[in-house]
Design an enzyme around this catalytic site. Structure first.
Site, PDB file in Angstrom:
ATOM      1  N   SER A  34      19.229  35.948  12.408  1.00 42.15           N
ATOM      2  CA  SER A  34      20.438  36.549  11.833  1.00 42.15           C
ATOM      3  C   SER A  34      21.528  36.942  12.811  1.00 42.15           C
ATOM      4  CB  SER A  34      20.070  37.773  11.009  1.00 42.15           C
ATOM      5  OG  SER A  34      19.670  37.362   9.737  1.00 42.15           O
ATOM      6  N   SER A  53      22.071  36.646   8.604  1.00 45.40           N
ATOM      7  CA  SER A  53      22.632  37.643   7.729  1.00 45.40           C
ATOM      8  C   SER A  53      23.738  38.497   8.371  1.00 45.40           C
ATOM      9  CB  SER A  53      21.511  38.576   7.266  1.00 45.40           C
ATOM     10  OG  SER A  53      20.971  39.283   8.374  1.00 45.40           O
ATOM     11  N   LYS A 101      26.804  46.196  12.263  1.00 43.22           N
ATOM     12  CA  LYS A 101      26.186  45.692  11.024  1.00 43.22           C
ATOM     13  C   LYS A 101      25.804  46.866  10.137  1.00 43.22           C
ATOM     14  CE  LYS A 101      22.651  42.340   9.572  1.00 43.22           C
ATOM     15  NZ  LYS A 101      21.562  41.453  10.033  1.00 43.22           N
TER      16      LYS A 101
HETATM   17  N1  GLN Z   1      17.866  33.911   7.473  1.00 36.58           N
HETATM   18  C1  GLN Z   1      16.598  34.530   7.734  1.00 36.58           C
HETATM   19  C2  GLN Z   1      16.053  35.170   6.468  1.00 36.58           C
HETATM   20  O1  GLN Z   1      16.705  35.118   5.475  1.00 36.58           O
HETATM   21  C3  GLN Z   1      16.723  35.501   8.849  1.00 36.58           C
HETATM   22  C4  GLN Z   1      17.164  36.840   8.417  1.00 36.58           C
HETATM   23  C5  GLN Z   1      17.325  37.779   9.566  1.00 36.58           C
HETATM   24  O2  GLN Z   1      17.176  37.409  10.717  1.00 36.58           O
HETATM   25  N2  GLN Z   1      17.569  39.025   9.228  1.00 36.58           N
HETATM   26  O3  GLN Z   1      14.976  35.694   6.496  1.00 36.58           O
END
Ligand code: GLN
Length: 475
Positions: A178, A154, A79
């Site tokens: 994410s 994400s 990532k």
């Molecule tokens: N979808 C969640 C957010 O937007 C989780 C993001 C993540 O785990 N980095 O905060």
């Protein structure tokens, strides 16, 4: 070479047995990555140059009889919020489009020592904020199973890369889901370890008390192999720890009790496809002899609100450093006024979702609102954590859906932040509690959209999840 059925164990076996070289494997994955990336956009950058040097090094070691690491020759996607020395690290943001990492994250040092071959930096929602990877400054990632749909987020690039054989395994970060939600959407395995199990040194902080690095693989054992290499205490991250792990007795499934939290099975919350798939998974475990028990996590209804206060607050402080002076590209504005430099740098460099979170985070921490929002959310967090501790007095693991829906269409939720935030409803409580959780594809869905189920474990019982997960895969 057909990479569809390759696993980490098979790569190692093949390389050591002389069936193929690390270079051949690397070439295969690089070629797939390059041919599929224009459509899927899973990678922000493909590190072609270093790939072949690293692979040649493995081949040389094998030829001279030296021992090779646990991930020798394993092609991986990383990532793009995890630092690799000398490589660009954008976090999916325009503000870091020129940023080059000055050092390796601890997880990268460990992966390299273990012989992993890093194919590329995976696309992601800007600074890991999002649930669909549509918030990337480098364009959205498409779901390899159905390119009209999102891969989740994400860490959507990492999940898509593994699902599309553009990498055999990947690293992501999980602050509120994410890793697990994109794993579920792309039909691969994704593990968020116990908070503290993996060093966060060298991952760009989103919300430090929630962030955790974790692994993706096509199988539970592959995700576990990567986890096994990157876990452990690191003197550079004072929250990391080497707590002992414990193991369920999977030889006797009747000694295993799986909890189903009432609050995750409220009628009408899941779409029909997800509901059926999760129902079948529960039956599979029941047939295997495990005890199934209903439990309650009574404060779950506050988890999303609590998360979206604490996370915003931490985001607003963590992202203060991207001011065009300490880090990040500088606005072209010609001025001597420092505030104008900050405003134009951040105004030009950050996307809408990041700005929304910084503004709201600053608000919940501001004088007069701190007690009403931030301090209260911290108290609620404690209650949520206690809920899990109580439930785990009666059961060994919890089983829940990962997401209330199957992968949604690109553009479907971009105009409605609340709808987007709702896709994290089953994943954020786990980060608030700090416990481990794994997302595993429900079996037998070939030709259908993927659905993932989530196994949640006690603190430091990450191995229980790998064990039970791989038991499920073997059913
Ligand atoms: N979808 C969640 C957010 O937007 C989780 C993001 C993540 O785990 N980095 O905060």
């Amino acid at each position: 070479m057909d990479t569809k059925d390759l696993t980490i164990a098979k790569v190692k076996e093949g390389i050591l047995g002389g069936d193929f070289s690390a270079k051949e494997i690397a070439a295969e994955y690089v070629s797939t990555a390059k041919s599929k990336n224009p459509e899927l956009n899973a990678y922000i950058s493909i590190l072609e140059e270093s790939v072949f040097d690293a692979a040649a090094d493995i081949d040389r070691k094998v030829a001279s009889g030296e021992t090779v690491g646990a991930l020798a020759g394993v092609p991986m996607a990383i990532k793009d919020n995890i630092l690799i020395k000398g490589e660009k690290c954008t976090a999916g943001s325009k503000i870091l489009s020129d940023y080059e990492a000055a050092y390796n994250a601890t997880v990268i040092t460990k992966l390299k020592e273990a012989g992993a071959i890093i194919i590329g930096k995976a696309n992601m929602d800007e600074f890991a904020m999002g649930s669909s990877t549509e918030n990337s400054a480098f364009g959205p990632v498409k779901n390899p199973i159905d390119i009209e749909r999102v891969p989740g987020g994400s860490s959507g690039g990492s999940a898509a890369a593994v699902a599309a054989d553009m990498a055999l395994a990947a690293l992501g970060s999980d602050t509120g889901g994410s890793i697990r939600q994109p794993a579920a959407f792309c039909g691969v395995v994704g593990m968020k370890p116990t908070y503290g199990k993996i060093s966060r040194f060298g991952v760009m902080a989103m919300a430090s008390s929630l962030d955790q690095i974790g692994s993706f693989g096509k199988t539970v054992r592959d995700a576990e192999a990567v986890y096994g290499v990157i876990k452990g205490k690191d003197k550079r991250d004072s929250t990391s720890s080497d707590e002992p792990e414990s193991f369920l007795n999977l030889g006797d499934m009747s000694s295993v009790t799986i909890g189903l939290p009432d609050e995750y099975f409220v009628p009408g919350t899941l779409d029909a496809d997800t509901e059926t798939a999760i129902g079948e998974t529960i039956k599979d475990f029941e047939r295997s002899g495990a005890k199934i028990k209903k439990v309650s996590l009574p404060h779950s209804k506050y988890a999303l609100a609590c998360y979206y206060i604490i996370m915003f607050a931490e985001v607003s402080t963590n992202l203060a450093r991207f001011d065009g002076i300490r880090y990040s590209r500088h606005s072209d504005l010609k001025t001597d006024d420092l505030l104008d430099i900050y405003l134009s740098t951040k105004g030009e460099g950050f996307g809408d979702e990041v700005k929304r979170r910084i503004i709201l985070g600053t608000f919940v921490l501001s004088s007069g609102y701190y007690d009403a929002y931030y301090a209260k959310a911290q108290k609620v967090r404690k209650l949520i954590k206690n809920d899990f501790a109580e439930a785990f007095k009666d059961v060994d693991v919890l089983l829940t859906p990962v997401s209330p829906t199957v992968p949604f269409k690109l553009g479907e939720k971009t105009e409605d932040p609340m709808a987007m935030y709702m896709s994290d409803i089953f994943t954020v409580p786990i980060n608030l509690a700090g416990v481990p959780a794994i997302s595993i594809p429900v079996a037998g869905r070939e030709g259908k959209l993927p659905v993932g189920f989530q196994l949640i474990g006690k603190h430091w019982h990450d191995s229980d999840l790998f064990g039970l997960g791989s038991y499920y895969e073997g059913l």
